[in-house]
Design a protein around this motif. Structure first.
Motif, short mmCIF file in Angstrom:
data_model
loop_
_atom_site.label_atom_id
_atom_site.label_comp_id
_atom_site.label_asym_id
_atom_site.label_seq_id
_atom_site.Cartn_x
_atom_site.Cartn_y
_atom_site.Cartn_z
N ILE B 242 0.84 -1.21 0.00
CA ILE B 242 0.00 0.00 0.00
C ILE B 242 0.87 1.25 0.00
O ILE B 242 0.57 2.23 -0.67
N ASP B 247 -2.83 7.07 -2.95
CA ASP B 247 -4.29 7.12 -2.84
C ASP B 247 -4.91 7.35 -4.22
O ASP B 247 -5.86 6.65 -4.61
N LEU B 250 -4.56 4.29 -6.53
CA LEU B 250 -5.48 3.23 -6.11
C LEU B 250 -6.91 3.59 -6.53
O LEU B 250 -7.67 2.73 -6.97
N HIS B 251 -7.24 4.86 -6.38
CA HIS B 251 -8.58 5.29 -6.76
C HIS B 251 -8.79 5.12 -8.27
O HIS B 251 -9.82 4.62 -8.71
N PHE B 254 -8.42 1.06 -9.03
CA PHE B 254 -9.40 0.14 -8.44
C PHE B 254 -10.68 0.82 -7.98
O PHE B 254 -11.76 0.24 -8.07
N GLY B 255 -10.56 2.02 -7.45
CA GLY B 255 -11.73 2.67 -6.88
C GLY B 255 -12.41 1.74 -5.90
O GLY B 255 -11.75 1.09 -5.09
N ARG B 256 -13.72 1.65 -6.01
CA ARG B 256 -14.48 0.71 -5.18
C ARG B 256 -15.03 -0.42 -6.06
O ARG B 256 -16.04 -1.05 -5.73
N ASP B 271 -14.40 -8.90 -1.79
CA ASP B 271 -15.45 -8.27 -2.62
C ASP B 271 -14.84 -7.25 -3.56
O ASP B 271 -15.25 -7.15 -4.71
N PHE B 272 -13.89 -6.49 -3.04
CA PHE B 272 -13.34 -5.38 -3.81
C PHE B 272 -12.09 -5.82 -4.57
O PHE B 272 -11.28 -6.61 -4.06
N ILE B 274 -9.43 -4.19 -5.02
CA ILE B 274 -8.22 -3.83 -4.30
C ILE B 274 -7.86 -4.93 -3.29
O ILE B 274 -6.67 -5.21 -3.07
N GLU B 275 -8.85 -5.58 -2.71
CA GLU B 275 -8.57 -6.67 -1.77
C GLU B 275 -7.95 -7.85 -2.48
O GLU B 275 -6.96 -8.44 -2.03
N LEU B 278 -4.36 -7.01 -3.50
CA LEU B 278 -3.43 -7.06 -2.37
C LEU B 278 -3.14 -8.49 -1.95
O LEU B 278 -2.00 -8.86 -1.66
N TRP B 334 4.61 9.17 -1.08
CA TRP B 334 4.47 9.60 0.33
C TRP B 334 5.37 8.76 1.24
O TRP B 334 5.49 9.05 2.43
#
Lengths: 393, 393
Positions: B242, B247, B250-251, B254-256, B271-272, B274-275, B278, B334
């Motif tokens: 991560i 941010d 990722l948005h 993948f967003g949501r 479900d997502f 991004i999960e 990862l 970051w």
């Protein structure tokens, strides 16, 4: 299940909740008031553990609901029964504080799915007599708010003067304003978002995987087996805790300072203060929080996407609202950055709502809302005072 | 230990390294060339696995040392023997690339403490015949560079034309320029820092705790016991991954978005997207990386504080240097933000060094240095071309 069984189990659960959180009041909802959940399941009986502070006036118009964050609980302004520390928001809530308990009747509930007395995965399932564990239904922010509304009904309160909360608490504030606009006179969502971001879902997933990787988690059945996934939960907490702070605050507070030693040890002990601090955060968290509850709370946040319930347009969640909003963010909060809070403000503006917005300058990161932040206190005091005048309080 | 024993062990170790990384050359350093480490220990014999690309010219003046990051290795520009994927920096290194293997002789070593053939905690300790595990001494960035210098000596190269690397690789670049200024004609530290920040130590500590929380880690002795702390290492990788992104990225990526499903499942599956992403990152990492090596690499980075070796003044590390520097950062990084890289530039300026600095605008986060970033390639191509002219190449 017979009616007698049910009563016995419910009473046992009540006793258990009272043991867990001796100073909390507990509202029991029986099978005549089932709670229909977003996921399709229904809780035939459940309870809400809550604290109140101050006195409800005769008109029942001075109630303030405070909503807690991911790992918070109902002990907003009293000594915590497990840690012995002060309430998590005693800077904000109390006599003479911005949310003044000499003027307002403050309610704080442990949210649905929590582990401080409200029904959650650690509670006994009346159907099995065992802890729910993963058989507890996954709940949403809206489910939490629905349960809170039932408690507010039970207390005989029609309209809340204010609903206030930060982080996951802010999500509940937004949900209250969207689901029950006529029951919320003023709303204060702080350091929050109308939907959980991809990066935040990612951090939550790391925490969940850390818990589920711990063999003591035992597929979620650790309570029935007398185990605790201490290490996994501690790692989850450590990872999350970094996201609550800021790079600047960590640098200012810890830098590269060494812990109890004059030089690095060329090993894997906690040479640095930041390591020792994080390990402590992880270990103490385990004493007060339930690992499955952590899974459920993080999942509820991940699932939160308020606009999705309103045709994808966040402004539609607030059309025609008469609620007065005060939205607040913190410059160094990278978990719920100003941009997320500004999105809420833009939607409220588009909906024609009465909204003020303050971005507080601070280096303390997301946790700023829990800390001594004079500008936050001044802003909320002022907003509450203005809203109270409008409300005739 | 007799001389014969030593030879046998060394040969066994060599064979093992060749099996692990069939395409790498291995330089063996015997007891007549022990490696004194910052922690006080000494490695009586060790080996360095490395790759080379291109041809060393007659003057031996066209060598470029590429330094890899935390989880990188020597396979900078060839198919990786385990994953079967392209080299980790084949965008940067190769024929016609910014580091042009038609012009330069490129060397990349697996760092000391690594797990791709260079001696590290997974190597056999010739004294015990068992894997070192935690008996391997904790090494520093300076130790890694010291070992690299021994290899450069072995190759008969006096002065490197350039030393280039990002992240932990950038730390090695800085250490090279500080320890051996006369041996580095040009230095390109990218997305790095002269000392590891408190927040970065914190993330590393989470990763280490995740590994050590895995019972299969077995106090570090998992190799001897035929185990692998897969879950712990996967969680460590997930958390770290991560921090390599942003941010925004990722948005955007993948967003949501949901994974293979039309609606959330009210459960703890991925479900997502991004999960799922990862989890995949965590699982595949375990196949190519050693858990103890991860502990050692992160510790070396945590310990890195170049100024500390120079009376606390970073500029002192570079006084009188004739090395030409090109420092680079990325706006959305970051983990090693522009401010850290600017600190390096300020110190180089204070030391009167020849330095150029570029901050590349991108939303791809720390991993930008590994990705298709035209401005990065153009900048490094230009810097290398200018330095090559000065060098008479």
């Amino acid at each position: 299940m017979s009616a007698i069984d049910h009563t016995v189990n419910a009473t046992a659960e009540l006793r258990r909740a009272e043991t867990q959180s001796p100073s909390s009041r507990v509202a029991l909802f029986e099978a005549d008031q089932p709670l229909a959940l977003d996921g399709g399941a229904s809780l035939a009986s459940f309870q809400i553990a809550y604290q109140t502070y101050g006195t409800l006036n005769a008109e029942k118009s001075n109630a303030v609901l405070v909503c807690h964050a991911l790992t918070g609980d109902q002990h907003v302004a009293n000594i915590h029964p497990i840690t012995g520390k002060g309430g998590w928001w005693s800077l904000m809530v109390g006599p003479g504080r911005p949310i003044d308990t000499d003027r307002f009747f403050v309610i704080c509930t442990n949210v649905l799915g929590g582990c401080m007395g409200t029904t959650g995965p650690a509670s006994f399932d009346p159907a099995s007599g065992e802890p729910y564990a993963l058989s507890f239904p996954v709940v949403t922010i809206r489910d939490m708010v629905r349960a809170q509304a039932m408690l507010v009904d039970r207390l005989g309160i029609d309209t809340l003067f204010a609903v206030v909360g930060g982080s996951m608490g802010g999500m509940q504030v937004l949900q209250w304003a969207a689901s029950y606009p006529e029951r919320v006179f003023a709303a204060v969502p702080i350091a929050t978002a109308a939907r959980h971001s991809s990066q935040n879902i990612a951090f939550h997933e790391v925490g969940r995987q850390a818990i589920m990787a711990d063999p003591d988690w035992s597929g979620g059945n650790y309570l029935a087996l007398g185990r605790t996934p201490r290490k996994g939960l501690a790692v989850a907490r450590m990872a999350a805790h970094i996201t609550y702070l800021s790079d600047e605050a960590l640098h200012r507070k810890f830098g590269r300072n060494l812990q109890d030693r004059l030089a690095i040890t060329f090993g894997f002990d906690a040479d640095f203060q930041i390591e020792s601090y994080l390990r402590h955060q992880g270990m103490t968290f385990v004493d007060r929080f339930d690992a499955n509850s952590y899974l459920y709370m993080t999942r509820a946040m991940d699932y939160f996407d308020l606009a999705a319930d309103y045709d994808g347009t966040l402004a539609n969640a607030f059309r025609g609202t008469k609620t007065r909003f005060c939205v607040m963010s913190f410059t160094s909060d990278w978990l719920f950055p100003t941009s997320e809070n500004r999105t809420i403000v833009h939607a409220l503006n588009a909906a024609g709502a009465n909204v003020s917005f303050v971005e507080v300058e601070t280096d303390k990161g997301h946790d700023s809302f829990l800390l001594e932040e004079p500008e936050m206190f001044a802003t909320i005091s002022g907003f509450i005072a203005g809203a109270a005048r409008r409300r005739g309080l």
